[in-house]
Scaffold this motif. Structure first.
Motif, PDB file in Angstrom:
ATOM      1  N   GLN A   1     -58.854   9.216  57.651  1.00  0.00           N
ATOM      2  CA  GLN A   1     -59.757  10.335  57.917  1.00  0.00           C
ATOM      3  C   GLN A   1     -59.084  11.438  58.728  1.00  0.00           C
ATOM      4  O   GLN A   1     -59.394  12.616  58.586  1.00  0.00           O
ATOM      5  N   SER A   2     -58.147  11.062  59.583  1.00  0.00           N
ATOM      6  CA  SER A   2     -57.497  12.037  60.460  1.00  0.00           C
ATOM      7  C   SER A   2     -56.526  12.939  59.716  1.00  0.00           C
ATOM      8  O   SER A   2     -56.088  13.957  60.273  1.00  0.00           O
TER       9      SER A   2
ATOM     10  N   GLN B   1     -58.476  10.294  51.397  1.00  0.00           N
ATOM     11  CA  GLN B   1     -59.623   9.398  51.544  1.00  0.00           C
ATOM     12  C   GLN B   1     -60.204   8.984  50.190  1.00  0.00           C
ATOM     13  O   GLN B   1     -60.757   7.896  50.053  1.00  0.00           O
TER      14      GLN B   1
ATOM     15  N   GLN C   1     -61.757   0.097  52.335  1.00  0.00           N
ATOM     16  CA  GLN C   1     -62.627   0.704  53.346  1.00  0.00           C
ATOM     17  C   GLN C   1     -61.884   0.929  54.658  1.00  0.00           C
ATOM     18  O   GLN C   1     -62.027   1.981  55.296  1.00  0.00           O
ATOM     19  N   LEU C   2     -61.089  -0.033  55.067  1.00  0.00           N
ATOM     20  CA  LEU C   2     -60.306   0.137  56.302  1.00  0.00           C
ATOM     21  C   LEU C   2     -59.288   1.261  56.152  1.00  0.00           C
ATOM     22  O   LEU C   2     -59.097   2.061  57.085  1.00  0.00           O
TER      23      LEU C   2
ATOM     24  N   ALA D   1     -59.509   3.863  54.154  1.00  0.00           N
ATOM     25  CA  ALA D   1     -60.211   5.155  54.109  1.00  0.00           C
ATOM     26  C   ALA D   1     -60.543   5.648  55.511  1.00  0.00           C
ATOM     27  O   ALA D   1     -60.424   6.844  55.815  1.00  0.00           O
ATOM     28  N   ARG D   2     -60.965   4.738  56.387  1.00  0.00           N
ATOM     29  CA  ARG D   2     -61.236   5.131  57.770  1.00  0.00           C
ATOM     30  C   ARG D   2     -59.966   5.551  58.491  1.00  0.00           C
ATOM     31  O   ARG D   2     -59.959   6.508  59.275  1.00  0.00           O
ATOM     32  N   ALA D   3     -58.871   4.854  58.209  1.00  0.00           N
ATOM     33  CA  ALA D   3     -57.616   5.179  58.883  1.00  0.00           C
ATOM     34  C   ALA D   3     -57.066   6.520  58.423  1.00  0.00           C
ATOM     35  O   ALA D   3     -56.338   7.190  59.181  1.00  0.00           O
TER      36      ALA D   3
ATOM     37  N   ARG E   1     -61.279   5.091  48.521  1.00  0.00           N
ATOM     38  CA  ARG E   1     -62.717   5.021  48.259  1.00  0.00           C
ATOM     39  C   ARG E   1     -63.017   4.887  46.776  1.00  0.00           C
ATOM     40  O   ARG E   1     -63.963   4.192  46.385  1.00  0.00           O
TER      41      ARG E   1
END
Length: 842
Positions: free
Chosen positions: A454-455, A462, A447-448, A450-452, A466
């Motif tokens: 996103q850019s 992603q 999860q961390l 995937a957020r990192a 996930r």
């Protein structure tokens, strides 16, 4: 109907059945190989000893040759005990053409008239040319037929021997039929009188065999002089069986790691298989099939598959054991001079136990998936997403179970003192705790990440983390298996590395003399003595600063063998010994005053401490000695004692030194290699008639490290097998993952994903799994290595080994995890990209 459905499923997906069988088979194979090897090795040693003991119930033995007058005195006793004298030694037989090295044989000298009482069916002759006139004219012997064939000998040929007293020769008067009697192999049988002449034992024998009833033992003991003892042959058998007990116990415990990883694979494969068949089971349940009936069928299916795989694993384990047995017995022969004929022991009870272990472990691993399928209502079996959500919640609760397991492991380490089994229970709890924590760690990190990512814009980056989080029920178990395999590799590598460095440092400190002089040693474990005249000649050579002679005698302490060493202990020799506690100067002073120092393994085995009194049986009777100190020692599992030469001579008489350590006078502050070579040449020139062996400390160090490396070849096999089982687990999970996602392929292709991107998706997921599993395995493996080094080695062998973290193992462990994950994902990724898809999304 259920059976037909299962057959149809496995016929459509045969790889799943193959991987399930392979995982169980490899796990059982490793355990079976180690178990068969250890039991066969002990069985081989006992067969070799049985040729000596025969039907004797007791044996009169001593640490030195026994005066033959004792046999005469016992024989004249009114009780008329059945008895037979014996001489036994090891000799090296040279082949007829001298084209290769000799073979170690067990020389047994017997009284033929007395021997039939103890071994009535001991040996059958294939060929023989015997007679009383032959015994008077020539020195003759009987040789096992297989050895004679190997050496190219036949009846009436001359056999050249190398003994502790120099070369000798005998005539082969007959061949022993050892085809169905492995205990007769490597046996050289002689008349006891001729054996005495061959070994230069004037009026001396090695032992006396007796047949005694329980009420007769004390009467025999009353007639024995000091330093001569009566032992039950069962005690000797047990002592020989303990020779490698701790070693094989460690191997068996470590081999269980492969089985544990195999059980993770079983759980993984069974879970995937049941998930894919859930729609079929839902229809059966909707038609009225009871959940209990479904559970029983699934467990029966797992039992059948596990039985087939376990039987195959036992067969593979026997093949591996046949190769390992040769290596183990060969190493023991080199180290201890004990020659045992390899005899693979395949007992039905043991093989059945291995099969039951594999089947029972598989049922244990499959119990929860089968229970869950049977308890889930038909509608729930169709909702895979709801099941995945429930499993993720279960993985969150598993953190509490992991904490409890860690607490159990900590309590065992703190409270248990000597039990090896409890330590391995702590290791198991530690590994299970790490395995339970990993899925939770995977989800959080995915999860961390995937957020990192996103850019980066492209959805592929992603999707990789996930999808790992979304399919945790399928990827988590495979990651557990890989993590445990890599952690076991790190732990065993760190243990072996710490052990290697400790042994090397110990040898470098212990071998502090410049040159060691011994008689040529043709027979491993048997050393010829150095005469006082020879030692005087060596001392007279120029360039010697000081010297130290080394002597030893064999003792019995609480029914187990130990060696007592003696020397003058000059001051340069003091730095060779490091004591567990106490002031070195005070310990050396007490030693000079008649005390003893003991090795750490002996202190651990007999629960002895500094300052206690130790009772030793000497030729002068039982004597009490103060234990001045306990020194670190890796040269013996059984243990050693040391005293000064003056103390040894006082209680044991004159014992010839077997080695002489020479300390040379340094030139320019140190002894150079040129000075050593010059001194070796001087000895060979002055003592040209002496058959001496001159060894430098560096040569002994190199040889010892080579022996050390051979000892741990079996652990290398274990590491390979555990990683292989984990590799199969990753492959199985990724194959199941791509199969369960067939309906997503068309959607991804419709969204514009190319084959290359689909391959990158699965390869990225696999590499991320390998990366996380490898990173988590490193600290877990170091903790495992610390337990194996600090706790297991101390309790199994009595060795205190400081644990050293080898940072160089970390990149290799991480690379191993990534490589295993990458190789396991290539074929599933290729198949995943080629799927046409199932248009359920339309």
């Amino acid at each position: 109907m259920l059976a037909r459905a299962s057959l149809r499923h496995f016929s459509q997906h045969p790889w799943q059945l193959v991987l399930l069988l392979l995982g169980i088979m490899l796990g059982v194979a490793v355990v079976a190989a180690i178990a068969i090897t250890s039991d066969s090795a002990r069985h081989s040693f006992l067969l070799a000893e049985k040729q000596i003991y025969g039907e004797a119930t007791h044996r009169v033995v001593a640490d030195r040759p026994i005066d033959q007058a004792l046999y005469t005195r016992l024989q004249r006793h009114p009780a008329d005990w059945p008895m037979a004298p014996q001489i036994h030694s090891r000799v090296r037989a040279m082949p007829a053409d001298h084209s290769r090295g000799g073979m170690l044989l067990r020389l047994l000298g017997v009284d033929p008239l007395r021997e039939s009482t103890f071994r009535p069916n001991g040996a059958q002759l294939v060929q023989a040319d015997l007679g009383f006139s032959r015994l008077q004219q020539d020195r003759v012997a009987l040789l096992s037929a297989s050895v004679a064939t190997e050496l190219g000998l036949k009846t009436n040929d001359r056999l050249s021997l190398s003994t502790t007293h120099g070369p000798a020769e005998v005539r082969i008067a007959g061949l022993l039929d050892d085809q169905d009697k492995p205990q007769l192999r490597n046996l050289l049988l002689m008349d006891i009188g001729q054996a005495q002449q061959l070994l230069r034992l004037d009026s001396q024998i090695s032992s006396i065999d007796l047949k005694l009833r329980d009420n007769e033992r004390e009467a025999v003991r009353a007639l024995l002089p000091p330093a001569v003892r009566l032992e039950a042959t069962a005690l000797s058998d047990a002592r020989d069986a303990r020779l490698t007990q701790s070693f094989f116990f460690n191997l068996r415990a470590l081999s269980l790691l492969a089985l544990v990883i195999g059980l993770f694979l079983v759980f993984n494969s069974v879970w995937f298989s049941l998930q894919q068949r859930q729609p079929v089971y839902a229809q059966f349940r909707a038609l009225g099939l009871e959940g209990a009936v479904l559970q029983r069928y699934l467990l029966l299916e797992v039992t059948l598959i596990a039985t087939i795989a376990s039987c195959a694993g036992v067969i593979l384990g026997a093949v591996l054991a046949s190769s390992l047995l040769e290596r183990v017995l060969g190493s023991v022969a080199e180290l201890y001079g004990t020659r045992a004929v390899p005899d693979l022991l395949l007992e039905g009870k043991q093989l059945l136990l291995m099969v039951i272990t594999g089947v029972g472990g598989s049922l244990l691993a499959a119990a929860w998936p089968c229970y869950r399928i049977g308890r889930t209502p038909p509608r729930g079996l169709m909702q895979l997403s709801q099941q995945e959500y429930q499993l993720q919640g279960l993985s969150a609760r598993s953190g509490w179970i992991a904490g409890l397991l860690l607490l159990v492991a900590l309590m065992i380490l703190l409270l248990s003192e000597q039990s090896l089994m409890l330590i391995y229970l702590a290791v198991t709890a530690l590994l299970l705790a790490g395995a339970l924590i990993l899925p939770l760690l995977l989800r959080c990190l995915a999860q961390l990440l995937a957020r990192a990512l996103q850019s980066l814009g492209h959805p592929l980056w992603q999707m990789i983390p996930r999808d790992i989080s979304r399919s945790l029920s399928r990827t988590g178990i495979a990651a557990m298996a890989l993590m445990i395999a890599v952690a076991a590799t790190v732990g065993m590598s760190s243990m072996v590395g710490s052990f290697r460095q400790s042994v090397q440092l110990w040898l470098e400190a212990r071998l502090n003399a410049d040159l060691y002089v011994t008689q040529q040693q043709d027979i491993p474990g048997q050393r010829g003595g150095l005469s006082a005249q020879l030692i005087g000649q060596l001392e007279a050579l120029p360039g010697i600063a000081t010297r130290a002679s080394l002597s030893r005698v064999k003792l019995q302490l609480q029914g187990q063998a130990a060696w007592l060493y003696a020397s003058e202990f000059p001051s340069p020799m003091h730095s060779a010994y490091r004591f567990r506690r106490g002031e070195d100067a005070q310990i050396w002073q007490q030693l000079a005053q008649g005390a003893v120092v003991i090795s750490e393994p002996l202190a651990s085995r007999l629960q002895l401490k500094e300052g206690q009194a130790l009772l030793l049986n000497t030729p002068q009777g039982a004597q009490s000695f103060l234990i001045a100190g306990v020194y670190y020692d890796f040269g013996s599992i059984g243990g050693r004692l040391m005293m000064t030469r003056a103390s040894l001579q006082r209680f044991w008489g004159e014992v010839k030194p077997y080695s002489l350590a020479l300390y040379l006078q340094p030139e320019d502050g140190r002894v150079s290699s040129r000075q050593l070579e010059a001194f070796r040449g001087l000895i060979q020139q002055r003592l040209i008639d002496e058959d001496l062996q001159l060894i430098e400390a560096q040569q002994i160090l190199q040889r010892s490290i080579e022996v050390f490396e051979r000892t741990f070849l079996v652990t290398d096999l274990l590491r390979l097998m555990t990683v292989l089982v984990a590799f199969i687990g990753i492959l199985s999970s990724l194959m199941a993952l791509q199969l369960s996602r067939q309906h997503e392929v068309s959607l991804l292709k419709a969204l514009g994903f190319s084959r290359r991107e689909l391959i990158a998706l699965l390869l990225g997921q696999s590499l991320l799994l390998g990366l996380i599993a490898g990173l988590f395995a490193i600290p877990l493996g170091e903790l495992l290595g610390w337990i194996l080094t600090e706790e297991v080695q101390l309790r199994a062998f009595g060795w205190s080994i400081p644990y050293l973290i080898d940072w160089q193992n970390w990149p290799g462990a991480l690379g191993l995890a990534l490589l295993a994950a990458l190789l396991a994902s290539i074929w599933p990724a290729w198949r995943f990209a080629r799927l046409r898809g199932i248009r359920r999304w339309e």
